[in-house]
Scaffold this active site. Structure first.
Site, PDB file in Angstrom:
ATOM      1  N   GLU A  78      49.852-110.429 -66.368  1.00 13.71           N
ATOM      2  CA  GLU A  78      48.492-110.752 -65.931  1.00 13.71           C
ATOM      3  C   GLU A  78      47.602-109.520 -65.943  1.00 13.71           C
ATOM      4  O   GLU A  78      46.445-109.596 -66.342  1.00 13.71           O
ATOM      5  CB  GLU A  78      48.494-111.369 -64.518  1.00 13.71           C
ATOM      6  CG  GLU A  78      47.064-111.607 -64.039  1.00 13.71           C
ATOM      7  CD  GLU A  78      46.949-112.429 -62.786  1.00 13.71           C
ATOM      8  OE1 GLU A  78      47.937-112.577 -62.059  1.00 13.71           O
ATOM      9  OE2 GLU A  78      45.831-112.926 -62.533  1.00 13.71           O
ATOM     10  N   ASP A  93      53.728-112.477 -63.800  1.00 17.34           N
ATOM     11  CA  ASP A  93      52.622-112.441 -62.836  1.00 17.34           C
ATOM     12  C   ASP A  93      53.089-111.574 -61.661  1.00 17.34           C
ATOM     13  O   ASP A  93      53.960-111.977 -60.888  1.00 17.34           O
ATOM     14  CB  ASP A  93      52.240-113.848 -62.358  1.00 17.34           C
ATOM     15  CG  ASP A  93      50.901-113.829 -61.616  1.00 17.34           C
ATOM     16  OD1 ASP A  93      50.505-112.733 -61.151  1.00 17.34           O
ATOM     17  OD2 ASP A  93      50.260-114.888 -61.503  1.00 17.34           O
ATOM     18  N   ILE A  95      51.630-110.564 -58.891  1.00 15.54           N
ATOM     19  CA  ILE A  95      51.364-111.228 -57.600  1.00 15.54           C
ATOM     20  C   ILE A  95      50.577-112.499 -57.925  1.00 15.54           C
ATOM     21  O   ILE A  95      49.423-112.427 -58.357  1.00 15.54           O
ATOM     22  CB  ILE A  95      50.506-110.378 -56.629  1.00 15.54           C
ATOM     23  CG1 ILE A  95      51.159-109.030 -56.321  1.00 15.54           C
ATOM     24  CG2 ILE A  95      50.274-111.158 -55.324  1.00 15.54           C
ATOM     25  CD1 ILE A  95      50.329-108.120 -55.394  1.00 15.54           C
ATOM     26  N   ASP A  96      51.185-113.654 -57.755  1.00 18.22           N
ATOM     27  CA  ASP A  96      50.445-114.908 -57.906  1.00 18.22           C
ATOM     28  C   ASP A  96      50.061-115.355 -56.506  1.00 18.22           C
ATOM     29  O   ASP A  96      50.916-115.482 -55.626  1.00 18.22           O
ATOM     30  CB  ASP A  96      51.303-115.981 -58.592  1.00 18.22           C
ATOM     31  CG  ASP A  96      50.485-117.246 -58.816  1.00 18.22           C
ATOM     32  OD1 ASP A  96      49.393-117.133 -59.401  1.00 18.22           O
ATOM     33  OD2 ASP A  96      50.918-118.321 -58.376  1.00 18.22           O
ATOM     34  N   THR A  98      46.924-113.847 -55.227  1.00 14.54           N
ATOM     35  CA  THR A  98      46.408-112.529 -54.808  1.00 14.54           C
ATOM     36  C   THR A  98      45.492-112.644 -53.592  1.00 14.54           C
ATOM     37  O   THR A  98      45.478-111.750 -52.735  1.00 14.54           O
ATOM     38  CB  THR A  98      45.652-111.869 -55.984  1.00 14.54           C
ATOM     39  OG1 THR A  98      46.463-111.981 -57.158  1.00 14.54           O
ATOM     40  CG2 THR A  98      45.393-110.403 -55.734  1.00 14.54           C
ATOM     41  N   ASP A 220      50.936-117.755 -64.594  1.00  9.63           N
ATOM     42  CA  ASP A 220      50.999-118.482 -63.324  1.00  9.63           C
ATOM     43  C   ASP A 220      52.092-119.557 -63.354  1.00  9.63           C
ATOM     44  O   ASP A 220      52.681-119.874 -62.326  1.00  9.63           O
ATOM     45  CB  ASP A 220      49.666-119.200 -63.025  1.00  9.63           C
ATOM     46  CG  ASP A 220      48.494-118.253 -62.845  1.00  9.63           C
ATOM     47  OD1 ASP A 220      48.661-117.234 -62.167  1.00  9.63           O
ATOM     48  OD2 ASP A 220      47.403-118.540 -63.381  1.00  9.63           O
TER      49      ASP A 220
HETATM   50  C1  IPD Z   1      45.737-118.008 -58.889  1.00 11.48           C
HETATM   51  C2  IPD Z   1      46.643-118.833 -57.997  1.00 11.48           C
HETATM   52  C3  IPD Z   1      45.890-120.020 -57.433  1.00 11.48           C
HETATM   53  C4  IPD Z   1      45.321-120.878 -58.520  1.00 11.48           C
HETATM   54  C5  IPD Z   1      44.468-120.060 -59.476  1.00 11.48           C
HETATM   55  C6  IPD Z   1      45.252-118.865 -60.011  1.00 11.48           C
HETATM   56  P1  IPD Z   1      46.163-115.377 -58.980  1.00 11.48           P
HETATM   57  O1  IPD Z   1      46.457-116.907 -59.447  1.00 11.48           O
HETATM   58  O2  IPD Z   1      47.765-119.273 -58.690  1.00 11.48           O
HETATM   59  O3  IPD Z   1      46.700-120.878 -56.677  1.00 11.48           O
HETATM   60  O4  IPD Z   1      44.550-121.898 -57.932  1.00 11.48           O
HETATM   61  O5  IPD Z   1      44.134-120.914 -60.541  1.00 11.48           O
HETATM   62  O6  IPD Z   1      44.406-118.090 -60.828  1.00 11.48           O
HETATM   63  O7  IPD Z   1      44.749-115.074 -59.374  1.00 11.48           O
HETATM   64  O8  IPD Z   1      46.350-115.326 -57.537  1.00 11.48           O
HETATM   65  O9  IPD Z   1      47.188-114.584 -59.734  1.00 11.48           O
END
Ligand code: IPD
Length: 272
Positions: A78, A93, A95-96, A98, A220
């Site tokens: 990412e 990823d 940190i998913d 964030t 993700d």
């Molecule tokens: C997000 C998370 C979130 C989702 C967003 C993603 P990130 O990833 O997974 O739940 O709703 O579409 O972008 O930005 O925290 O790596």
């Protein structure tokens, strides 16, 4: 490790072990280093789409570990983008979730998958604050703490607990809110956890019945998608397309189709 077709498939278990080990190590580092209120380093698609120093540190650690054991593999991360090329690619990823990480909401994850010729064969999602590491190897089931996972089956749409998420741009959110207005009256309830990787693992573990979202990127859902599929869920896009950022749908067969047919006429892949 052999790079022939069969060799790679035989290696899926090895890749599974590696994804788990590295996801655990990154999680330990993040827990040890996370300050009470992490600082935002930069923003991406919108002022609320943030990157912290620890997103970058986590991805660096993961890339270092991959390069040590598999120096010739490609990586898509990412934060660091695409590097290298070849049949074997790691999808990372760091940190998913964030925003949850930033606020101290205990729902963020490290997600690592390995694909061979475009197909994910192993993945691990470490939901770090909960100490839960979900794993899967293609054809070998989905696992959490030594227990094999299976998603809920036979749940009709009007009894289904459905997870979803929202993008960072307001035009996208306008449409997502409009779609949700039609979905909410038709289901048991909605959950918005804040980490797509964790949402997919929740489908695998039967903590929700299904999940849909417009916009998640491959990093993700690479690992979480395999984990949900190995727990018996169907993972895909609209009209038979494979899972893609346009729309990601996940639920047991039956509910998947009901959710799909509810969403399709709402044209959920557009942005305002
Ligand atoms: C997000 C998370 C979130 C989702 C967003 C993603 P990130 O990833 O997974 O739940 O709703 O579409 O972008 O930005 O925290 O790596």
């Amino acid at each position: 490790m052999s790079e022939s077709g069969e060799g790679i498939v035989d290696s899926a278990v090895t890749f599974g072990r590696l994804t788990e080990e590295i996801a655990r190590e990154a999680g330990e580092m993040l827990l040890a280093k996370r300050p009470a209120r992490p600082e935002v380093l930069v923003t991406k698609s919108s002022p609320t789409d943030v990157v912290t120093a620890l997103d970058r540190a986590s991805e660096e650690l993961i890339r270092d570990r991959i390069k040590t054991v598999r120096p010739d593999d490609a990586i898509l991360g990412e934060e660091g983008g695409a590097t290298g090329e070849g049949r074997i690619r790691w999808i990372v990823d760091p940190i998913d979730g964030t925003v949850n990480f930033l606020y101290g909401v205990p729902e963020w994850a490290v997600s690592i998958a390995v694909e061979v010729d475009g197909e994910v064969i192993a993945g691990a999602v470490n939901v770090v604050p909960r100490g839960e590491v979900f794993t899967a190897v293609k054809g070998g089931g989905a696992w959490l703490a030594g227990e094999r996972l299976s998603c809920n089956t036979g749940v009709p749409l009007d009894r289904a607990l459905i997870a979803t998420g929202f993008g960072y741009e307001s035009g996208r959110r306008e449409v997502q809110a409009e779609v949700l207005r039609h979905v909410l009256p038709r289901v048991r309830d909605i959950r918005r956890g804040g980490s797509a990787a964790s949402d997919l693992c929740s489908v695998a573990a039967g903590r929700v019945d299904g999940y849909y979202e417009r916009g998640p990127q491959y990093w993700d859902y690479g690992a979480g998608g395999l984990i949900a599929a190995e727990a018996g869920a169907r993972v895909g896009g609209l009209e038979g397309r494979p899972a893609n950022p346009g729309l990601l749908l996940c639920a047991a067969p039956g509910l998947f189709e009901e959710l799909h047919d509810l969403l399709l006429p709402l044209d959920p892949e557009r942005d305002a």
